[in-house]
Design a protein around this motif. Sequence first.
Motif, short mmCIF file in Angstrom:
data_model
loop_
_atom_site.label_atom_id
_atom_site.label_comp_id
_atom_site.label_asym_id
_atom_site.label_seq_id
_atom_site.Cartn_x
_atom_site.Cartn_y
_atom_site.Cartn_z
N TYR A 1 0.86 -1.27 -0.13
CA TYR A 1 -0.16 -0.07 -0.07
C TYR A 1 1.02 1.21 0.00
N VAL A 2 1.70 1.37 0.78
CA VAL A 2 2.68 2.43 1.02
C VAL A 2 3.54 2.60 -0.55
N LYS A 3 3.97 1.35 -0.87
CA LYS A 3 4.91 1.74 -2.29
C LYS A 3 3.74 2.15 -3.37
N ALA A 4 2.62 1.82 -3.46
CA ALA A 4 1.81 2.56 -4.33
C ALA A 4 1.46 3.86 -4.16
N GLN A 5 1.73 4.44 -3.01
CA GLN A 5 1.47 5.88 -2.78
C GLN A 5 2.48 6.61 -4.06
N LYS A 6 3.64 5.93 -4.11
CA LYS A 6 4.55 6.71 -5.12
C LYS A 6 3.85 6.87 -6.40
N GLU A 7 2.96 6.20 -6.74
CA GLU A 7 2.38 6.31 -8.10
C GLU A 7 1.39 7.56 -8.15
N ILE A 8 0.78 7.87 -6.99
CA ILE A 8 -0.02 9.06 -7.07
C ILE A 8 0.75 10.30 -6.49
N GLY A 9 2.12 10.40 -6.80
CA GLY A 9 2.84 11.37 -6.45
C GLY A 9 3.14 11.66 -4.98
N VAL A 10 3.07 10.69 -4.09
CA VAL A 10 3.47 11.03 -2.63
C VAL A 10 4.88 10.47 -2.67
N MET A 11 5.64 11.42 -1.84
CA MET A 11 7.09 11.04 -1.90
C MET A 11 7.23 10.38 -0.46
N LEU A 12 8.09 9.37 -0.45
CA LEU A 12 8.10 8.24 0.84
C LEU A 12 9.64 8.71 1.34
N ALA A 13 9.52 8.92 2.76
CA ALA A 13 11.03 8.97 3.51
C ALA A 13 10.50 8.10 4.81
N VAL A 14 12.04 7.89 5.29
CA VAL A 14 12.09 7.11 6.34
C VAL A 14 12.65 7.83 7.75
N ASN A 15 12.02 7.76 8.63
CA ASN A 15 12.52 8.37 10.11
C ASN A 15 12.53 7.62 11.21
N SER A 16 13.44 6.84 11.44
CA SER A 16 13.72 5.54 12.15
C SER A 16 14.86 5.69 13.18
N LYS A 17 14.58 5.28 14.62
CA LYS A 17 15.77 5.31 15.32
C LYS A 17 16.52 3.92 15.20
N ASN A 18 17.60 3.99 14.50
CA ASN A 18 18.31 2.71 14.06
C ASN A 18 19.66 3.14 13.33
N GLU A 19 20.35 2.35 13.42
CA GLU A 19 21.81 2.52 12.76
C GLU A 19 21.48 2.45 11.24
N HIS A 20 22.17 3.48 10.38
CA HIS A 20 21.69 3.51 9.08
C HIS A 20 21.77 2.14 8.39
N GLU A 21 23.07 1.43 8.84
CA GLU A 21 23.06 0.00 7.99
C GLU A 21 22.17 -0.88 8.17
N ASN A 22 21.58 -1.04 9.31
CA ASN A 22 20.62 -1.79 9.88
C ASN A 22 19.09 -1.62 9.19
N ALA A 23 18.95 -0.24 9.16
CA ALA A 23 17.81 0.17 8.43
C ALA A 23 17.75 -0.19 6.71
N ILE A 24 18.79 -0.05 6.23
CA ILE A 24 19.03 -0.62 4.97
C ILE A 24 18.79 -2.21 4.79
N ALA A 25 19.35 -2.80 5.70
CA ALA A 25 19.34 -4.34 5.65
C ALA A 25 17.96 -4.68 5.82
N GLY A 26 17.39 -4.12 6.66
CA GLY A 26 15.84 -4.36 7.04
C GLY A 26 15.06 -4.09 5.70
N LEU A 27 15.17 -2.89 5.01
CA LEU A 27 14.54 -2.70 3.68
C LEU A 27 14.90 -3.64 2.58
N ASN A 28 15.93 -4.03 2.60
CA ASN A 28 16.48 -5.15 1.73
C ASN A 28 15.95 -6.53 2.04
#
Lengths: 80, 656
Positions: free
Chosen positions: B280-307
Motif C-alpha cells: 500500500y505504501v509503495k503504491a502511494q508513489k504512483e499518485i505522487g506521494v514522496m516516501l521518507a524514513v524516520n527511524s531510530k536505527n543504525e543506518h546500515e541496519n535500516a538498509i538491511a531491513g529494507l532489503n
Amino acid sequence: MSREEVFEKLNGVFRDVFDDEEITVTDATTADDIEEWDSLEHINLLAAVEQEFGMKFNMGQVVSMKNVGEMADIIIVQIG
Amino acid sequence: MRELEYPFDGELILKKSKKLKRALLEERSDFLEKRIAVLGGSTTHDIIRILELFLLEQGIRPVFYESEYAQYWQDVMFDNPELRSFAPDLIFIHTSNRNITAWPSVSDSAQRVEELLSEQYGRFQAMWDKIAEVYRCPVIQNNFEYPFFRLLGNQEGVCPQGRIAFVNRFNEKFYQYAREHGNFYIHDIHYLSAAYGLDRWADPLYWHMYKYACCMQAIPVFSHNLANIIKSVFGRNKKALVLDLDNTLWGGVVGDDGPENLEIGQETPMGQVYSEFQSYVKAQKEIGVMLAVNSKNEHENAIAGLNHPEGVIKPEDFVLIKANWEPKSENTGAIARELNILPDSLVFVDDNPAEREIVSAQTAGTAVPEIGTPEQYIRVLDHSGFFEVTSLSEDDRKRSEMYQANMARKVQQERFADYREYLLSLEMQGTIRSFEAVYMARIAQLTNKSNQFNLTTRRFTQAQIESFAADETYITRYGKLADRFGDNGVVSVVIGRKGTMADTDIYRRGETPGAAAGSGMTADSAAAGSGAAADSTAAAGSGAAADSTATADVLHLELWLMSCRVLKRDMEAAMMDSVVEACLDCGIKTIMGYYYPTAKNAMVKAFYQTMGFEKTEETDTGVTVWRYEIPADYEKKNTVIRVKRTSKAQQQRLLR
C-alpha cells in the motif's frame, strides 16, 4: 437512573449542543425557551440525547414529544 | 485538532460543533477563504455545519451559499441571481437516490428502462454543462448510493428493472462525464455508505422526519470525505509520507532481532499484514506521494531491513532515509527542509505513541495519525484522505524521481567551487511560454499550492487560468525546467495585467481591477484580509483602470510564483527576461511588482529588489510596491539556462 440524574445529563447535552453553559432545563422547557432551538437544531439535539443515553427515539415519539419533561419520560422508559 | 482527525468520534463532533468551531478559529489566522455553494436535493444544514469544521481544520475558511430545500437543479437552470452574485469558487451538488424521481418498474421493457435512465441523466448533464459555462468553477457531485431495500432480492443487480442495476448504470454515466470533463469531481457516497453500513446510513427516519438523505450520525463521515476533495482541489493535500521502520513497516526490531528474523512476507499472519501495508505504501508513489524514513536505527541496519528479500518496499523507493538516534521531531524538520516543503505537508506514521507525541508537539502542522494496530494501518491512512486524488498529472507520478534527481544535483554541487560553473554543468533547458492548454491544470495547481516563493499568493481555478490565457489584457508565462538529472516540469508562473500607473493604487490595497475576473481573486494575504478589501467591487467598477489596452503602458504583476524545488537555479531570472521581452513587444516600458506578506512567503520579501526593481512604497500592512523601468539596453539576466520560447504551433505560424 433517577429522574434527577436524567435531567442532570440532559443539562449537559443542551449546554454542549447550544454552546451555552447557563442552560438549565425543566419539565416545562420547550423550543420557545431557548433561542437557538429551531427545527434544524432539534435534529442535532435529539441525536446528541440518543448518544448520551444510548437509546433511540422512534418516529412516533419524535413527532409527539411536547417538552423536555416528555423527553425525559421516554428516556426513562427506554433505558429502564 | 485531534477531534477532527480520522479516526474521529462523529457524535462528539456533532454535539460540540460550536465549541470546536470557536477553537479552530482561535488556532490560526492564515485561512484561505473560499466561497462554496451547496446545492441540495435534500436537507443540507448539518452537512454544511460539519463541513465547515473539517475545512477550517485544513486551513480553509468557507463562506457558504445554501440553496433552498431541494432547489439544486432550479438554482442552476433558472439562473438564480443570488447564486450568480455569490460567485462561487466551488459548487457542491448534494443529490442522492431520493432524487431519482422515476424508477423502472418490473413490467418495464428494457428500452423503457433505457429511456428513464437517459431522461434523468440528461437533466444532470444539462445542469453540469450550464455550470461549466456560467460559473466556470470546480463542481463536486455526489454519485448515488444503493437503495435500502431490494424488491427483486438478489436479482436487483441482474435485471435491468432492478434499482441496483439502475443505480449502477446511472453512476457509470456520472463517472464517464467526470472522465471527460476537467474541474468535475465525484463525491463517492456509494462507497461511503457501504463502508459506513447501508442500513444505518439510509435510516428512513431521517428522510421522513427531516428530509436528510442519510442518518445524522453519518454526517461527519460524509463531510470529512467531502472536505478532503475540496482541500485537494484547493491545493492542500499532503505531499510526503514519513515512516518509522520497526513495527511500522515490519514486525520486530531490526537492530535487536537481525534482518533475517523480521516479520515480513507470507510465512506468518503478521508478516502478511506488514507485506500488505508495504504494498500500500509503495503504491502511494504512483499518485505522487514522496516516501521518507524516520527511524531510530543504525543506518546500515535500516538498509538491511529494507532489503529483506520478502519486503515489497526497497531503499530506492524512498527519497530520503533518516535512520539515526536524533529525536524524530528533528528528523521530520530536516526531511521537510531537504525536500523544500513545509512541515505541514508531511504525514508521520509510527506505531509508537511516544514518538507520535513528540513529532506532533514539535513539528507544527505535520499530520500524525493515530495509526492503531498493524491490521488497521491501511484503513486509517486511506480513510484519512491525506493525499486525496483530484487530478493525476504526469508531474504527480514523477515527483519522487524529481526529488531524487535533486539529491543527485546536490552531490554534483559539492564538486564545484564556483556556483555558476555548477549551474552550467547542469545543462539546464528551460521552456518559457504563454499559458498553453496542456498545462492549465498544472498551472492552476501551482497557484493553489505554492506558498513560499509566491509574491501575491493569489489562488486561481483552472477556469480563471484559462480566461487569463484567452484575454489580451494579460501577459501570461509558465516556465518548465529540465536538466541532465531530470525534468522538473512546470515550476514557475507569472501573470501580468496591462494597465496604467493609476491602477497601482488598487493593487497596493491587495485588490485587482476588472470585475469580471475579480470574483475568485481574493488573495489570502495580510493585505487582502484587511478591511479595505470589502469595497473591491466598487474600486473595480470605477476608475480608468478597466479601459482598453490601447492606453496601457504599465504591466502589473498579479502573480509571480516558483516551485521551491528549483530555487537558486536562475529560473527566476529567465522568467524575468521573458516578461521583459513580452512587455517590449507591446510597447510597455514599466513593470510594477507587488509583495503581499503572508505567514509563509518571507523568502521573497526582497525578490523584486534582486531583480533590479526599485521600492516605491511600503504600506502599514507590510505590502511593498516595486517599480522597474526597462532600460533601452536591457541585458538578459539569465546566462545559465538555455531557453526555448516559441511553441510548435507558433513555429509553424512563423514558417508559413
